[in-house]
Design an enzyme around this catalytic site. Sequence first.
Site, PDB file in Angstrom:
ATOM      1  N   SER A  66     -61.181   7.452 -12.791  1.00 27.33           N
ATOM      2  CA  SER A  66     -60.754   8.404 -13.821  1.00 27.33           C
ATOM      3  C   SER A  66     -61.289   9.807 -13.567  1.00 27.33           C
ATOM      4  O   SER A  66     -62.412   9.977 -13.065  1.00 27.33           O
ATOM      5  CB  SER A  66     -61.280   7.912 -15.167  1.00 27.33           C
ATOM      6  OG  SER A  66     -61.223   8.937 -16.125  1.00 27.33           O
TER       7      SER A  66
ATOM      8  N   GLU B 225     -62.449  11.486 -15.785  1.00 26.23           N
ATOM      9  CA  GLU B 225     -63.667  11.562 -16.598  1.00 26.23           C
ATOM     10  C   GLU B 225     -64.913  11.517 -15.714  1.00 26.23           C
ATOM     11  O   GLU B 225     -65.992  11.915 -16.134  1.00 26.23           O
ATOM     12  CB  GLU B 225     -63.708  10.408 -17.599  1.00 26.23           C
ATOM     13  CG  GLU B 225     -62.962  10.654 -18.884  1.00 26.23           C
ATOM     14  CD  GLU B 225     -63.585  11.753 -19.742  1.00 26.23           C
ATOM     15  OE1 GLU B 225     -64.766  11.642 -20.081  1.00 26.23           O
ATOM     16  OE2 GLU B 225     -62.872  12.711 -20.084  1.00 26.23           O
TER      17      GLU B 225
ATOM     18  N   TYR C  78     -68.546   5.972 -20.825  1.00 23.94           N
ATOM     19  CA  TYR C  78     -67.325   5.564 -20.104  1.00 23.94           C
ATOM     20  C   TYR C  78     -67.291   6.221 -18.715  1.00 23.94           C
ATOM     21  O   TYR C  78     -67.069   5.532 -17.706  1.00 23.94           O
ATOM     22  CB  TYR C  78     -66.089   5.960 -20.922  1.00 23.94           C
ATOM     23  CG  TYR C  78     -64.784   5.841 -20.164  1.00 23.94           C
ATOM     24  CD1 TYR C  78     -64.118   4.618 -20.055  1.00 23.94           C
ATOM     25  CD2 TYR C  78     -64.204   6.957 -19.559  1.00 23.94           C
ATOM     26  CE1 TYR C  78     -62.917   4.515 -19.363  1.00 23.94           C
ATOM     27  CE2 TYR C  78     -63.001   6.858 -18.862  1.00 23.94           C
ATOM     28  CZ  TYR C  78     -62.367   5.635 -18.766  1.00 23.94           C
ATOM     29  OH  TYR C  78     -61.184   5.535 -18.078  1.00 23.94           O
TER      30      TYR C  78
HETATM   31  P1  NAP Z   1     -55.416   0.934 -22.098  1.00 24.87           P
HETATM   32  O1  NAP Z   1     -54.030   1.171 -22.620  1.00 24.87           O
HETATM   33  O2  NAP Z   1     -56.572   1.107 -22.988  1.00 24.87           O
HETATM   34  O3  NAP Z   1     -55.426  -0.562 -21.494  1.00 24.87           O
HETATM   35  C1  NAP Z   1     -56.623  -1.167 -21.128  1.00 24.87           C
HETATM   36  C2  NAP Z   1     -56.321  -2.605 -20.724  1.00 24.87           C
HETATM   37  O4  NAP Z   1     -57.545  -3.262 -20.395  1.00 24.87           O
HETATM   38  C3  NAP Z   1     -55.674  -3.439 -21.855  1.00 24.87           C
HETATM   39  O5  NAP Z   1     -54.768  -4.334 -21.264  1.00 24.87           O
HETATM   40  C4  NAP Z   1     -56.864  -4.180 -22.427  1.00 24.87           C
HETATM   41  O6  NAP Z   1     -56.516  -5.387 -23.074  1.00 24.87           O
HETATM   42  C5  NAP Z   1     -57.614  -4.484 -21.136  1.00 24.87           C
HETATM   43  N1  NAP Z   1     -59.005  -4.856 -21.344  1.00 24.87           N
HETATM   44  C6  NAP Z   1     -59.932  -4.242 -22.098  1.00 24.87           C
HETATM   45  N2  NAP Z   1     -61.102  -4.888 -22.021  1.00 24.87           N
HETATM   46  C7  NAP Z   1     -60.905  -5.953 -21.208  1.00 24.87           C
HETATM   47  C8  NAP Z   1     -61.711  -7.026 -20.753  1.00 24.87           C
HETATM   48  N3  NAP Z   1     -62.983  -7.136 -21.142  1.00 24.87           N
HETATM   49  N4  NAP Z   1     -61.190  -7.939 -19.915  1.00 24.87           N
HETATM   50  C9  NAP Z   1     -59.886  -7.861 -19.549  1.00 24.87           C
HETATM   51  N5  NAP Z   1     -59.056  -6.883 -19.955  1.00 24.87           N
HETATM   52  C10 NAP Z   1     -59.563  -5.943 -20.770  1.00 24.87           C
HETATM   53  O7  NAP Z   1     -55.683   1.848 -20.811  1.00 24.87           O
HETATM   54  P2  NAP Z   1     -54.628   2.541 -19.828  1.00 24.87           P
HETATM   55  O8  NAP Z   1     -54.384   3.923 -20.331  1.00 24.87           O
HETATM   56  O9  NAP Z   1     -53.518   1.642 -19.559  1.00 24.87           O
HETATM   57  O10 NAP Z   1     -55.535   2.715 -18.518  1.00 24.87           O
HETATM   58  C11 NAP Z   1     -55.573   1.701 -17.528  1.00 24.87           C
HETATM   59  C12 NAP Z   1     -56.833   1.893 -16.684  1.00 24.87           C
HETATM   60  O11 NAP Z   1     -56.822   3.198 -16.101  1.00 24.87           O
HETATM   61  C13 NAP Z   1     -58.131   1.801 -17.458  1.00 24.87           C
HETATM   62  O12 NAP Z   1     -59.101   1.256 -16.588  1.00 24.87           O
HETATM   63  C14 NAP Z   1     -58.480   3.246 -17.763  1.00 24.87           C
HETATM   64  O13 NAP Z   1     -59.861   3.376 -17.939  1.00 24.87           O
HETATM   65  C15 NAP Z   1     -57.985   3.923 -16.501  1.00 24.87           C
HETATM   66  N6  NAP Z   1     -57.553   5.307 -16.614  1.00 24.87           N
HETATM   67  C16 NAP Z   1     -56.626   5.663 -17.551  1.00 24.87           C
HETATM   68  C17 NAP Z   1     -56.190   6.975 -17.590  1.00 24.87           C
HETATM   69  C18 NAP Z   1     -55.148   7.422 -18.589  1.00 24.87           C
HETATM   70  O14 NAP Z   1     -55.010   8.635 -18.781  1.00 24.87           O
HETATM   71  N7  NAP Z   1     -54.390   6.516 -19.179  1.00 24.87           N
HETATM   72  C19 NAP Z   1     -56.688   7.922 -16.681  1.00 24.87           C
HETATM   73  C20 NAP Z   1     -57.628   7.502 -15.740  1.00 24.87           C
HETATM   74  C21 NAP Z   1     -58.038   6.190 -15.692  1.00 24.87           C
HETATM   75  P3  NAP Z   1     -56.101  -5.406 -24.638  1.00 24.87           P
HETATM   76  O15 NAP Z   1     -54.641  -5.021 -24.672  1.00 24.87           O
HETATM   77  O16 NAP Z   1     -56.344  -6.807 -25.022  1.00 24.87           O
HETATM   78  O17 NAP Z   1     -56.963  -4.415 -25.335  1.00 24.87           O
HETATM   79  O1  G4F Z   2     -56.882  11.597 -25.555  1.00 27.47           O
HETATM   80  P1  G4F Z   2     -58.336  11.503 -25.342  1.00 27.47           P
HETATM   81  O2  G4F Z   2     -59.096  10.532 -26.170  1.00 27.47           O
HETATM   82  O3  G4F Z   2     -58.532  11.231 -23.791  1.00 27.47           O
HETATM   83  P2  G4F Z   2     -59.770  11.437 -22.790  1.00 27.47           P
HETATM   84  O4  G4F Z   2     -61.052  11.483 -23.510  1.00 27.47           O
HETATM   85  O5  G4F Z   2     -59.445  12.619 -21.940  1.00 27.47           O
HETATM   86  O6  G4F Z   2     -59.722  10.096 -21.949  1.00 27.47           O
HETATM   87  C1  G4F Z   2     -58.491   9.605 -21.447  1.00 27.47           C
HETATM   88  O7  G4F Z   2     -58.260  10.138 -20.167  1.00 27.47           O
HETATM   89  C2  G4F Z   2     -59.227   9.759 -19.165  1.00 27.47           C
HETATM   90  C3  G4F Z   2     -58.824  10.465 -17.866  1.00 27.47           C
HETATM   91  O8  G4F Z   2     -59.421  11.732 -17.825  1.00 27.47           O
HETATM   92  C4  G4F Z   2     -59.198   8.252 -19.023  1.00 27.47           C
HETATM   93  F1  G4F Z   2     -60.050   7.861 -18.038  1.00 27.47           F
HETATM   94  C5  G4F Z   2     -59.589   7.619 -20.349  1.00 27.47           C
HETATM   95  O9  G4F Z   2     -59.509   6.196 -20.217  1.00 27.47           O
HETATM   96  C6  G4F Z   2     -58.590   8.076 -21.409  1.00 27.47           C
HETATM   97  O10 G4F Z   2     -57.327   7.544 -21.085  1.00 27.47           O
HETATM   98  O11 G4F Z   2     -59.004  12.942 -25.561  1.00 27.47           O
HETATM   99  C7  G4F Z   2     -58.532  14.085 -24.886  1.00 27.47           C
HETATM  100  C8  G4F Z   2     -59.194  15.325 -25.478  1.00 27.47           C
HETATM  101  C9  G4F Z   2     -60.713  15.212 -25.552  1.00 27.47           C
HETATM  102  O12 G4F Z   2     -61.278  16.428 -25.134  1.00 27.47           O
HETATM  103  C10 G4F Z   2     -60.991  15.015 -27.039  1.00 27.47           C
HETATM  104  O13 G4F Z   2     -62.243  15.538 -27.473  1.00 27.47           O
HETATM  105  O14 G4F Z   2     -58.737  15.462 -26.814  1.00 27.47           O
HETATM  106  C11 G4F Z   2     -59.834  15.779 -27.628  1.00 27.47           C
HETATM  107  N1  G4F Z   2     -59.530  15.400 -29.019  1.00 27.47           N
HETATM  108  C12 G4F Z   2     -59.433  16.270 -30.048  1.00 27.47           C
HETATM  109  N2  G4F Z   2     -59.192  15.597 -31.187  1.00 27.47           N
HETATM  110  C13 G4F Z   2     -59.334  14.152 -29.483  1.00 27.47           C
HETATM  111  C14 G4F Z   2     -59.115  14.280 -30.862  1.00 27.47           C
HETATM  112  N3  G4F Z   2     -59.307  12.949 -28.872  1.00 27.47           N
HETATM  113  C15 G4F Z   2     -59.053  11.850 -29.631  1.00 27.47           C
HETATM  114  N4  G4F Z   2     -58.990  10.633 -29.028  1.00 27.47           N
HETATM  115  N5  G4F Z   2     -58.860  11.923 -31.003  1.00 27.47           N
HETATM  116  C16 G4F Z   2     -58.884  13.122 -31.666  1.00 27.47           C
HETATM  117  O15 G4F Z   2     -58.705  13.179 -32.873  1.00 27.47           O
END
Ligand code: NAP
Ligand code: G4F
Length: 346
Positions: free
Chosen positions: A133, A135, A156
């Site tokens: 990520s 992050e 995280y």
């Molecule tokens: P998400 O929608 O939160 O999905 C997370 C998945 O992991 C869900 O299927 C969840 O199952 C499963 N999970 C959680 N805890 C688990 C456990 N203990 N054992 C097995 N499965 C588990 O996340 P996403 O946005 O699809 O992201 C996918 C991956 O990419 C994650 O690793 C995230 O950290 C990473 N990532 C995401 C982004 C982004 O912007 N979306 C960016 C960078 C990296 P449930 O449905 O049961 O909760």
């Molecule tokens: O949408 P967010 O919660 O995503 P964040 O923290 O960037 O993390 C996501 O992206 C990561 C990749 O860079 C992934 F690895 C991670 O698993 C996840 O998918 O927040 C985005 C921004 C932050 O700066 C947060 O402080 O939005 C700001 N924010 C402002 N108000 C909020 C809110 N975020 C959330 N969730 N809820 C609010 O009300």
Amino acid sequence: MKKALISGITGQDGSFLAEFLLAKGYEVHGVVRRASTFNTERLDSIYADPHEKSAKLFLHYGDVADGGGFRRILEKARPDEIYNLAAQSHVRVSFDQAEYTADVVATGTLRILEAVRDYVGAGNTVRLYQAGSSEMFGAAPPPQNEATPFYPRSPYGVSKVAAHWYCVNYREAYSLFICNGILFNHESPRRGETFVTRKITRALARIKLGLQEKLYIGNLDARRDWGYAGDYVEAMWLMLQQPAADDYVVATGESHSVREFLELAAAHCGIDWTRHVETDRRYFRPTEVDFLLGDASKARRQLGWEPRVSFDDLVRMMVEHDLELASQERTLAEAGHTVHRGASQA
Ligand code: NAP
Ligand code: G4F
């Protein structure tokens, strides 16, 4: 026929990746957590009864906190490719559940690596994708690329850095084919409703249709490099098709503030957001990641990967989806049904 195993298949990315791989002719196996309610909603459109001869998607109960169970799934599925997407993926929640986040995100990855190490040691071949990520870059100044030193700002982010280095170490120590994808934020209408983009589009659509009055939100000044999830799963797959394992940043190269996302979403909805949005300190993080902007030139050059969906199209797609959802909710409400909304603190 190639076989893939996806942990985190029920999540946003897992569902897009499963669709993508099925369309490529893969047999897809997914790890699903046992829950007291159905958690496979995002897979509804591709799920077929496994008794049907044409079924290509198979789900297995498992959890990355349970290494033994994962080993059994690996032996049963015998995949060519593993995609480790499982995570407690909410950054703000990771401050509340730091030990749990480390166990799932960091140690969970280590459990998978140990299983893969033994599986390959027994003469099998498999390639692993690790969901890293942006992050991990945290406070490192933009633009961030593969050479940027990590400076994570949350439990995280720290856990993802640990997972990243476990993967690098296992790649070097045991000659395993492991790729770390360092993906910047990617969104879609399937995004979890507590992430800021979906929280905004869901709330504005409900406000537009008179189903709610206010949206309470945190830091509007944070900047993110937002892409479309459907584009990003292709990059995951491309990494595992290369002749050698490597690590790649995946991003659009464009950054916007949360306020800009809000303004654009409100414009698409046709509402004046300033009348409906209030900030609430509970949504701020103890340490924030202020500015993410990815430089994905390596992925463009080596993988031939490019994002297809623009920022404007992404916001529009999410708003249109959530307007439709809100309209369905209103119809139900008008027919006297109680519409249950999840209780969210994030
Ligand atoms: P998400 O929608 O939160 O999905 C997370 C998945 O992991 C869900 O299927 C969840 O199952 C499963 N999970 C959680 N805890 C688990 C456990 N203990 N054992 C097995 N499965 C588990 O996340 P996403 O946005 O699809 O992201 C996918 C991956 O990419 C994650 O690793 C995230 O950290 C990473 N990532 C995401 C982004 C982004 O912007 N979306 C960016 C960078 C990296 P449930 O449905 O049961 O909760
Ligand atoms: O949408 P967010 O919660 O995503 P964040 O923290 O960037 O993390 C996501 O992206 C990561 C990749 O860079 C992934 F690895 C991670 O698993 C996840 O998918 O927040 C985005 C921004 C932050 O700066 C947060 O402080 O939005 C700001 N924010 C402002 N108000 C909020 C809110 N975020 C959330 N969730 N809820 C609010 O009300």
